[in-house]
Design a protein around this motif. Sequence first.
Motif, PDB file in Angstrom:
ATOM      1  N   ILE A 146      22.472 -32.102  19.741  1.00  0.00           N
ATOM      2  CA  ILE A 146      21.417 -31.107  19.130  1.00  0.00           C
ATOM      3  C   ILE A 146      21.902 -29.476  19.353  1.00  0.00           C
ATOM      4  O   ILE A 146      22.178 -28.650  18.518  1.00  0.00           O
ATOM      5  CB  ILE A 146      20.003 -31.082  19.569  1.00  0.00           C
ATOM      6  CG1 ILE A 146      19.348 -32.230  18.998  1.00  0.00           C
ATOM      7  CG2 ILE A 146      19.242 -29.997  19.151  1.00  0.00           C
ATOM      8  CD1 ILE A 146      18.051 -32.575  19.474  1.00  0.00           C
ATOM      9  N   LEU A 147      22.350 -29.436  20.709  1.00  0.00           N
ATOM     10  CA  LEU A 147      22.610 -28.368  21.047  1.00  0.00           C
ATOM     11  C   LEU A 147      24.218 -28.045  20.586  1.00  0.00           C
ATOM     12  O   LEU A 147      24.499 -26.828  20.170  1.00  0.00           O
ATOM     13  CB  LEU A 147      22.963 -28.410  22.871  1.00  0.00           C
ATOM     14  CG  LEU A 147      23.455 -27.183  23.506  1.00  0.00           C
ATOM     15  CD1 LEU A 147      22.523 -25.743  23.161  1.00  0.00           C
ATOM     16  CD2 LEU A 147      23.390 -27.193  24.844  1.00  0.00           C
ATOM     17  N   ARG A 148      25.083 -28.910  20.316  1.00  0.00           N
ATOM     18  CA  ARG A 148      26.459 -28.699  19.560  1.00  0.00           C
ATOM     19  C   ARG A 148      26.207 -28.086  18.313  1.00  0.00           C
ATOM     20  O   ARG A 148      26.894 -27.393  17.518  1.00  0.00           O
ATOM     21  CB  ARG A 148      27.084 -29.981  19.906  1.00  0.00           C
ATOM     22  CG  ARG A 148      28.420 -30.056  18.923  1.00  0.00           C
ATOM     23  CD  ARG A 148      29.465 -29.285  20.164  1.00  0.00           C
ATOM     24  NE  ARG A 148      30.000 -27.935  19.280  1.00  0.00           N
ATOM     25  CZ  ARG A 148      30.975 -27.136  19.576  1.00  0.00           C
ATOM     26  NH1 ARG A 148      31.374 -27.403  20.947  1.00  0.00           N
ATOM     27  NH2 ARG A 148      31.385 -26.159  19.054  1.00  0.00           N
ATOM     28  N   GLN A 149      25.117 -28.990  17.540  1.00  0.00           N
ATOM     29  CA  GLN A 149      24.920 -28.284  16.315  1.00  0.00           C
ATOM     30  C   GLN A 149      24.514 -27.012  16.396  1.00  0.00           C
ATOM     31  O   GLN A 149      24.862 -26.120  15.376  1.00  0.00           O
ATOM     32  CB  GLN A 149      23.671 -29.196  15.677  1.00  0.00           C
ATOM     33  CG  GLN A 149      24.161 -30.686  15.512  1.00  0.00           C
ATOM     34  CD  GLN A 149      22.855 -31.562  14.874  1.00  0.00           C
ATOM     35  OE1 GLN A 149      21.811 -30.918  14.806  1.00  0.00           O
ATOM     36  NE2 GLN A 149      23.178 -32.981  15.144  1.00  0.00           N
ATOM     37  N   LYS A 150      23.517 -26.433  16.989  1.00  0.00           N
ATOM     38  CA  LYS A 150      23.024 -25.111  17.233  1.00  0.00           C
ATOM     39  C   LYS A 150      24.439 -24.237  17.428  1.00  0.00           C
ATOM     40  O   LYS A 150      24.556 -23.116  16.716  1.00  0.00           O
ATOM     41  CB  LYS A 150      22.083 -25.016  18.294  1.00  0.00           C
ATOM     42  CG  LYS A 150      20.687 -25.901  18.059  1.00  0.00           C
ATOM     43  CD  LYS A 150      20.301 -25.646  16.897  1.00  0.00           C
ATOM     44  CE  LYS A 150      19.012 -26.703  16.618  1.00  0.00           C
ATOM     45  NZ  LYS A 150      18.477 -26.543  15.112  1.00  0.00           N
ATOM     46  N   VAL A 151      25.386 -24.603  18.172  1.00  0.00           N
ATOM     47  CA  VAL A 151      26.415 -23.807  18.590  1.00  0.00           C
ATOM     48  C   VAL A 151      27.312 -23.606  17.312  1.00  0.00           C
ATOM     49  O   VAL A 151      27.698 -22.428  16.936  1.00  0.00           O
ATOM     50  CB  VAL A 151      27.200 -24.389  19.732  1.00  0.00           C
ATOM     51  CG1 VAL A 151      28.487 -23.555  19.962  1.00  0.00           C
ATOM     52  CG2 VAL A 151      26.486 -24.257  20.973  1.00  0.00           C
ATOM     53  N   ASP A 152      27.438 -24.892  16.664  1.00  0.00           N
ATOM     54  CA  ASP A 152      28.255 -24.839  15.407  1.00  0.00           C
ATOM     55  C   ASP A 152      27.679 -23.943  14.315  1.00  0.00           C
ATOM     56  O   ASP A 152      28.261 -23.280  13.519  1.00  0.00           O
ATOM     57  CB  ASP A 152      28.542 -26.084  15.000  1.00  0.00           C
ATOM     58  CG  ASP A 152      29.362 -27.002  15.570  1.00  0.00           C
ATOM     59  OD1 ASP A 152      30.080 -26.536  16.373  1.00  0.00           O
ATOM     60  OD2 ASP A 152      29.218 -28.366  15.641  1.00  0.00           O
ATOM     61  N   SER A 153      26.304 -23.895  14.160  1.00  0.00           N
ATOM     62  CA  SER A 153      25.731 -23.113  13.403  1.00  0.00           C
ATOM     63  C   SER A 153      26.013 -21.349  13.660  1.00  0.00           C
ATOM     64  O   SER A 153      26.137 -20.592  12.760  1.00  0.00           O
ATOM     65  CB  SER A 153      24.005 -23.268  13.391  1.00  0.00           C
ATOM     66  OG  SER A 153      23.960 -24.519  13.018  1.00  0.00           O
ATOM     67  N   LEU A 154      26.041 -21.170  14.815  1.00  0.00           N
ATOM     68  CA  LEU A 154      26.204 -19.726  15.403  1.00  0.00           C
ATOM     69  C   LEU A 154      27.924 -19.239  15.019  1.00  0.00           C
ATOM     70  O   LEU A 154      27.850 -18.254  14.349  1.00  0.00           O
ATOM     71  CB  LEU A 154      26.183 -19.480  16.843  1.00  0.00           C
ATOM     72  CG  LEU A 154      24.620 -19.329  16.924  1.00  0.00           C
ATOM     73  CD1 LEU A 154      24.773 -19.253  18.672  1.00  0.00           C
ATOM     74  CD2 LEU A 154      24.069 -18.247  16.740  1.00  0.00           C
ATOM     75  N   ASN A 155      28.578 -20.277  15.009  1.00  0.00           N
ATOM     76  CA  ASN A 155      29.831 -20.338  14.612  1.00  0.00           C
ATOM     77  C   ASN A 155      30.212 -19.927  13.374  1.00  0.00           C
ATOM     78  O   ASN A 155      31.179 -19.353  12.891  1.00  0.00           O
ATOM     79  CB  ASN A 155      30.784 -21.566  15.319  1.00  0.00           C
ATOM     80  CG  ASN A 155      31.211 -21.195  16.823  1.00  0.00           C
ATOM     81  OD1 ASN A 155      31.163 -20.293  17.430  1.00  0.00           O
ATOM     82  ND2 ASN A 155      30.955 -22.340  17.432  1.00  0.00           N
ATOM     83  N   ASP A 156      29.561 -20.669  12.478  1.00  0.00           N
ATOM     84  CA  ASP A 156      29.658 -20.515  11.060  1.00  0.00           C
ATOM     85  C   ASP A 156      28.799 -19.339  10.650  1.00  0.00           C
ATOM     86  O   ASP A 156      29.494 -18.544   9.569  1.00  0.00           O
ATOM     87  CB  ASP A 156      28.560 -21.511  10.460  1.00  0.00           C
ATOM     88  CG  ASP A 156      29.414 -23.093  10.413  1.00  0.00           C
ATOM     89  OD1 ASP A 156      30.509 -23.132  10.701  1.00  0.00           O
ATOM     90  OD2 ASP A 156      28.806 -24.141  10.415  1.00  0.00           O
ATOM     91  N   ALA A 157      27.945 -18.919  11.132  1.00  0.00           N
ATOM     92  CA  ALA A 157      27.245 -17.726  10.973  1.00  0.00           C
ATOM     93  C   ALA A 157      27.801 -16.268  11.266  1.00  0.00           C
ATOM     94  O   ALA A 157      27.892 -15.282  10.653  1.00  0.00           O
ATOM     95  CB  ALA A 157      25.913 -17.603  11.234  1.00  0.00           C
ATOM     96  N   PHE A 158      28.518 -16.234  12.471  1.00  0.00           N
ATOM     97  CA  PHE A 158      29.241 -15.141  12.995  1.00  0.00           C
ATOM     98  C   PHE A 158      30.652 -15.225  13.169  1.00  0.00           C
ATOM     99  O   PHE A 158      31.030 -16.466  13.483  1.00  0.00           O
ATOM    100  CB  PHE A 158      28.437 -14.587  14.271  1.00  0.00           C
ATOM    101  CG  PHE A 158      26.872 -14.389  13.990  1.00  0.00           C
ATOM    102  CD1 PHE A 158      26.566 -13.457  13.386  1.00  0.00           C
ATOM    103  CD2 PHE A 158      26.146 -15.441  14.713  1.00  0.00           C
ATOM    104  CE1 PHE A 158      25.084 -13.373  13.178  1.00  0.00           C
ATOM    105  CE2 PHE A 158      24.658 -15.151  14.611  1.00  0.00           C
ATOM    106  CZ  PHE A 158      24.312 -14.122  13.928  1.00  0.00           C
ATOM    107  N   ALA A 159      31.439 -14.126  13.345  1.00  0.00           N
ATOM    108  CA  ALA A 159      32.898 -14.295  13.791  1.00  0.00           C
ATOM    109  C   ALA A 159      32.840 -14.016  15.290  1.00  0.00           C
ATOM    110  O   ALA A 159      32.620 -13.041  15.894  1.00  0.00           O
ATOM    111  CB  ALA A 159      33.436 -13.197  12.932  1.00  0.00           C
ATOM    112  N   ASN A 160      33.499 -15.164  15.878  1.00  0.00           N
ATOM    113  CA  ASN A 160      33.623 -15.251  17.208  1.00  0.00           C
ATOM    114  C   ASN A 160      32.415 -14.814  18.024  1.00  0.00           C
ATOM    115  O   ASN A 160      32.492 -13.953  18.929  1.00  0.00           O
ATOM    116  CB  ASN A 160      34.893 -14.527  17.460  1.00  0.00           C
ATOM    117  CG  ASN A 160      36.269 -14.803  16.654  1.00  0.00           C
ATOM    118  OD1 ASN A 160      36.305 -15.993  16.839  1.00  0.00           O
ATOM    119  ND2 ASN A 160      36.912 -13.826  16.377  1.00  0.00           N
ATOM    120  N   PRO A 161      31.113 -15.436  18.042  1.00  0.00           N
ATOM    121  CA  PRO A 161      30.049 -15.130  18.853  1.00  0.00           C
ATOM    122  C   PRO A 161      30.327 -15.227  20.036  1.00  0.00           C
ATOM    123  O   PRO A 161      31.059 -16.290  20.766  1.00  0.00           O
ATOM    124  CB  PRO A 161      28.898 -15.791  18.298  1.00  0.00           C
ATOM    125  CG  PRO A 161      29.553 -17.170  17.756  1.00  0.00           C
ATOM    126  CD  PRO A 161      31.090 -16.524  17.143  1.00  0.00           C
TER     127      PRO A 161
END
Length: 373
Positions: free
Chosen positions: A214-229
């Motif tokens: 679950i946590l990995r999915q949330k991290v991936d969502s941030l990486n998809d949404a932002f450039a180098n968060p």
Amino acid sequence: MKRPHIFIAAMTLLAFTVNAQEAEVFKRFENMDMSRRFNNRFRIGFYNVENLFDLENDSLTNDEAFTPDGENRYTYNRYKKKSNGLAKTMLAIGGWEPVEIIGLCEVENRLVLDELTQRSPLKEVGYKIIHQDSPDFRGIDIACIYRPDKFNVISYKYYRVNFPFSPDRRTRDILYVKGRLNNDDTLHVFINHWPSRYGGQFASEESRIYVADILRQKVDSLNDAFANPYIILTGDFNDYPNDISLAEHLLALASPSLAKGNDLVNLSFPIMYKFGSHSFAGEWGVLDQMIASNSFFAGRSTSIVPNAVGIFDAPWLLTKNAAGNSVTYRTYQGPAYVGGYSDHLPIFLDLNTSPRNEKTDAEEVNVGSDSEE
């Protein structure tokens, strides 16, 4: 593993190998950076405060032992001693200046957080609270306190964990906090308290793997949404850095030298072989960890300060067991009152926040419906 006396675990930003025993990755407690951080430093802490309960019996949770008439004879004086001791410890972690943001776990409710921040030595800091009751059967929650003068919270969200293989089981949520640093960079923080090892590591491992996914999915969502968060994951993971949940499912790497792109780096990995944040049966282990996105190592405006990842093992947090070994100074050992604070030690991480010279996270993109404070 015998614990070194009053040491702080730390990690350099230089590339290292997992078994680089010759590398000096520890500092003595008395040499910890206690200077004022002003606007170019930012300290993140995490503390499992072990059963910070109030005195009331909540009919919806299993908290009966922590009442004046319960098994632990949990009196007001015992509660206040614990709360004040935790508050003094949190102040000490900051050194000259209070820690900017502290993730907490094993707090019962908002009341104990109000007491901790408003009627303890923390009162003058002006901490704000993020809290939500979790479905945990014992009623222990994930929370966060932060300094609004150094961290501007934009939004936060609690992610509920429901196990498809055990529908009736209840556990802690994952807390996600998004905020702005003083250099205008956006920081994303995930605070965790993964399922315990009760029943044995392997019998309980499936649950922690599920939360890791679950946590990995949330991290991936941030990486998809932002450039180098800029992403920090912290908490009590109830697994070690090289366990399957963290290494193979969360994909938290052992070294910055192995990372590329949007990889995660487990900054606590080298600590595992010489140090610990939690003691059980006289043995030390690293269950409490700091994990960072590779963006902190890219030479941008916000970075990780060298030698700034540590376990805060101040002497008042330690005692001796019957064998003469150092162990954490707990409040209770079973039902017996000991008088200490927690079976975990706090951990911390320092960031360098230079003036921003590039635009990242410029556009706000939803990664889920946010709850506002």
